[in-house]
Scaffold this active site. Structure first.
Site, short mmCIF file in Angstrom:
data_model
loop_
_atom_site.label_atom_id
_atom_site.label_comp_id
_atom_site.label_asym_id
_atom_site.label_seq_id
_atom_site.Cartn_x
_atom_site.Cartn_y
_atom_site.Cartn_z
N GLN C 198 -11.24 -3.88 -8.61
CA GLN C 198 -9.82 -4.14 -8.86
C GLN C 198 -9.71 -4.91 -10.17
OE1 GLN C 198 -7.32 -3.00 -6.35
NE2 GLN C 198 -9.17 -1.76 -6.02
N ALA C 239 0.13 -5.99 -1.03
CA ALA C 239 -1.05 -5.25 -1.47
C ALA C 239 -1.04 -5.01 -2.98
CB ALA C 239 -1.14 -3.94 -0.70
N HIS C 240 -2.07 -4.37 -3.46
CA HIS C 240 -2.23 -4.21 -4.91
C HIS C 240 -1.14 -3.33 -5.53
CE1 HIS C 240 -5.50 -0.87 -4.12
NE2 HIS C 240 -4.42 -0.67 -3.40
N ASN C 241 -0.72 -3.76 -6.71
CA ASN C 241 0.23 -3.01 -7.53
C ASN C 241 1.64 -2.93 -6.97
OD1 ASN C 241 -2.68 -1.51 -8.12
ND2 ASN C 241 -1.46 -1.98 -9.92
#
Lengths: 341, 341, 341
Positions: C198, C239-241
């Protein structure tokens, strides 16, 4: 941690076919939309092929069927997403602490720490702990008595391992995670709850990733067991004596109650709940937020819940849910009456 | 923490009748399946009586009606599960730190720490804190200004108590738990949210257990209150000004919104949600993952949600949920039409 | 942090009209029921006007329409709840540490710490970090390499910021929160999951509050972005993004999956789930525990789930949920049959 890698080298490392300039140097990974010269992008699916138009990427990882859409440097492979995953490791510049035991940590003299391991500042390592080669124990971590950590594992900052927790090799645990806390076991006494002391431990296999804030309780008598290759996201709750089979994936906020058994290669999407003492066979997928209340003996996809809608409309339907049995009985009466005529 | 205990002594401690050798020594607890010589197992329910066959346990705790199934040493009691719970404390060998303040902790000189208490390495104890006899404060814990911890309480590693948190005696709090963080209170201003400073505290009674990663917010004006004998599992969220009555049990991932009141002897199963400002009377049970949106004035068991099924089948039914009101209306029309004929 | 404030001064600070004694001194805030002399209470809504009877409050914040109900000192304003929020800040006596770097912290010499900032004991600040004026970094916090914290921000005890996390000004983060942990990204390899490193970061705007135990993952390539004025409660998972627009509110236990986009001024009530890659436009409200599985393009309120009832009744209806499609088809057949007659 490379500063830059040539496409020749990347083709070799990613097992891809290079179409373009072998000496071209890649400095970073990016998306098709954001990538510029010197950056590598990827096209994971032909469905996004339109993004090839106008990209400024220095090179693109893509599948054989998509090469016509891009005139520049290409790394061609049957599985572009997997190649991207591998490339991501090559361009990861996250800081990596150097080996050694920080002077501001508290390490019991009986602990066995491999020389190549790194113990961060303010970490506490209790008696009898063993920590393998190349491990990184982050700042503020607690590793309780007699716990064992295999080689190449990493605990990020402020991870908690209680006593008697066994981790395999290449295990990564994110901040705030707690492994080995007491399972929730109580008997009913005359004057209230009587605690059942949790005498088991936790065993975690190799190549496991555990997300931030996840909690895994120790077993009541035997151990809680997480197989090898299991990936666990943030804020997952795993109760005492649960078993999770190899290579299963548990997304964020999954909760598994005591003594449940999850097979191998299962995928529990975000927020799934599993009640205690049930068993899911290998290869079960459960969709987001579903609640599993019985054992599942057949691989496949399972779901529960209701679709969402505007609140006013939802409310009208939700009221009817509370009348469902009466509705069904009324329908049966009507049907019987219709048949008699 | 005993190394071994004779059956004579166990019978006395567990208030059970011994049938067998009083001098036989028990070294550990185990399950019927795993127990060997020198180990004590238990049969909690006659439903599992088949496991008596073939067990190698050195002794078994069981009910009077089950004694015929086992020829070896027996501890006979009307409530084998409760006897097992009591026995679990006798064989708990979890490490227990010695009294004293670790040299690598940071303790304000105005804090009052009982001589028999243990303050672990890297714990921070602020001004005005009082910590009672026999308490154990684990590594990395933070205890904020003027907080009070009754005797025989234990904070495992990395527990956070904000300022002004009052704990009773024999309270156990697991790693990563946060007690006294700000409640989520905001007013709508002209340019966005305006914080409502949370001026209350948290009061926790005696004999309370709080799981790993659980969060309990301080009150906005008055206190958030957890009664005595309450047991709380991991990752439970308790908002500001909630009251939880004595001896209630909150399983993993329960979430209770602001100012809700939970009565005494309630059981909220895993993942239950309670909206703000409702009141549950004493003796309410809520089944796993149910969502309670109104007050409950009658003891009993309550539920919400839908059953799970294979995703394809679930999808067909879920679509119909979105048509339920129309289905019910159509049925009523049909019914009326049928009645007119 | 005032010891006491006159009503004259309070009227000025809260932009309210004083009816009563300007020299009267207020020492604390309280509720109408609990307030005594020298204490200020508030009436947020005329619905609670009955509580005016019998209150012993030294003064009350209320709306023009409610003044007749109380004979004592009054602070009159069109928005009493907002005035209460502002007053709460005036009477907040939570301890505030003094500036300076505690001797028991571990601060890399390359970190830039503003002179007016406070770094608590046992905090770890890595290389390249910048911390602005008037910041307070609590005990045991970890701030990873090259992270940046704007002025007047506060991390309570044991907050974790990974490397490359950017916070604006006036950001408050509660204990146990984790910002910048790895997103949950894995590709399917031949022998199991292959980690997608990541490589992105996390950007958080100004005036953001983040609750205890909340986790916000770093982006896979680009950043995870939280807008200014966003308020986030405890145990939220982002969560990511994910992108969250300005001034949105996320209540306890909300979970947002990867790459979802939440607009501005959205309100997600407790326990709401948002699946990955969907987009909610500005001004969307989602009621408690609802699950959003598709993008929403129209402002408004949305819901899913079923109402709760006694378990026995719920069970009868829940069974019918699993028959819904058959019920609907049967009804259609009956309807057609009826029409043919």
């Amino acid at each position: 941690m490379a500063r830059s890698i040539t496409l020749r080298e990347l083709a070799r490392l990613l097992d891809a076919e290079l179409q373009g300039d072998p000496a071209y140097e890649i400095k970073a990974l990016s998306t098709l939309q954001d990538a510029g010269p010197g950056e590598l992008a990827f096209l994971a699916s032909s469905a996004y092929r339109r993004h090839l138009t106008g990209t400024r990427a220095g090179a693109i990882i893509l599948a054989p069927g998509d090469t016509a859409g891009f005139a520049g440097n290409k790394l061609v492979t049957g599985n572009p997403y997997l190649a991207y995953a591998r490339a991501s490791g090559l361009f990861d510049r996250a800081p990596m602490p150097s080996p050694g035991i920080h002077s501001a940590s508290v390490v019991d003299e009986s602990a066995e720490i491999a020389p190549s391991a790194s113990i961060g500042p303010l970490a506490v390592i209790e008696a009898g702990v063993r920590i393998g080669e190349q491990c990184v124990i982050g700042p503020g971590c607690f590793v309780g008595r007699d716990s064992v950590i295999g080689s190449h594992s990493r605990l990020f900052a402020n991870v908690n391992l209680y006593h008697g927790v066994i981790l395999g090799s290449r295990v990564r645990i994110h901040s705030g995670a707690v492994i080995g806390s007491d399972g929730f076991g109580f008997a009913t006494g005359n004057d209230g709850w009587v605690k059942i002391h949790q005498l088991g431990g936790v065993e975690i296999g190799d190549d496991v990733e555990i997300g931030a804030g996840t909690t895994i309780d120790r077993g009541a008598l035997g151990n809680t067991v997480i197989g090898s290759g299991v990936i666990i996201d943030n804020q997952v709750q795993i109760a005492h004596n649960v078993k999770v089979g190899d290579n299963s994936a548990l997304a964020g906020c999954v909760a598994i109650a005591g003594s449940a058994v999850i097979g191998r290669n299962c995928v529990l999407a975000g927020g799934v709940g599993i009640v205690g003492h049930v068993e899911l066979c290998d290869g079960v997928t459960v969709t987001a937020r579903s609640m599993i209340t019985k054992s599942i003996a057949r691989p496949g996809s399972y779901s529960s819940g209701t679709p969402f809608s505007e609140t006013a409309e939802w409310r009208r339907n939700a009221v009817r849910f509370g009348q469902l049995d009466r509705i069904a009985q009324k329908l049966s009466r009507l049907d019987r009456r219709g048949n008699k005529k």
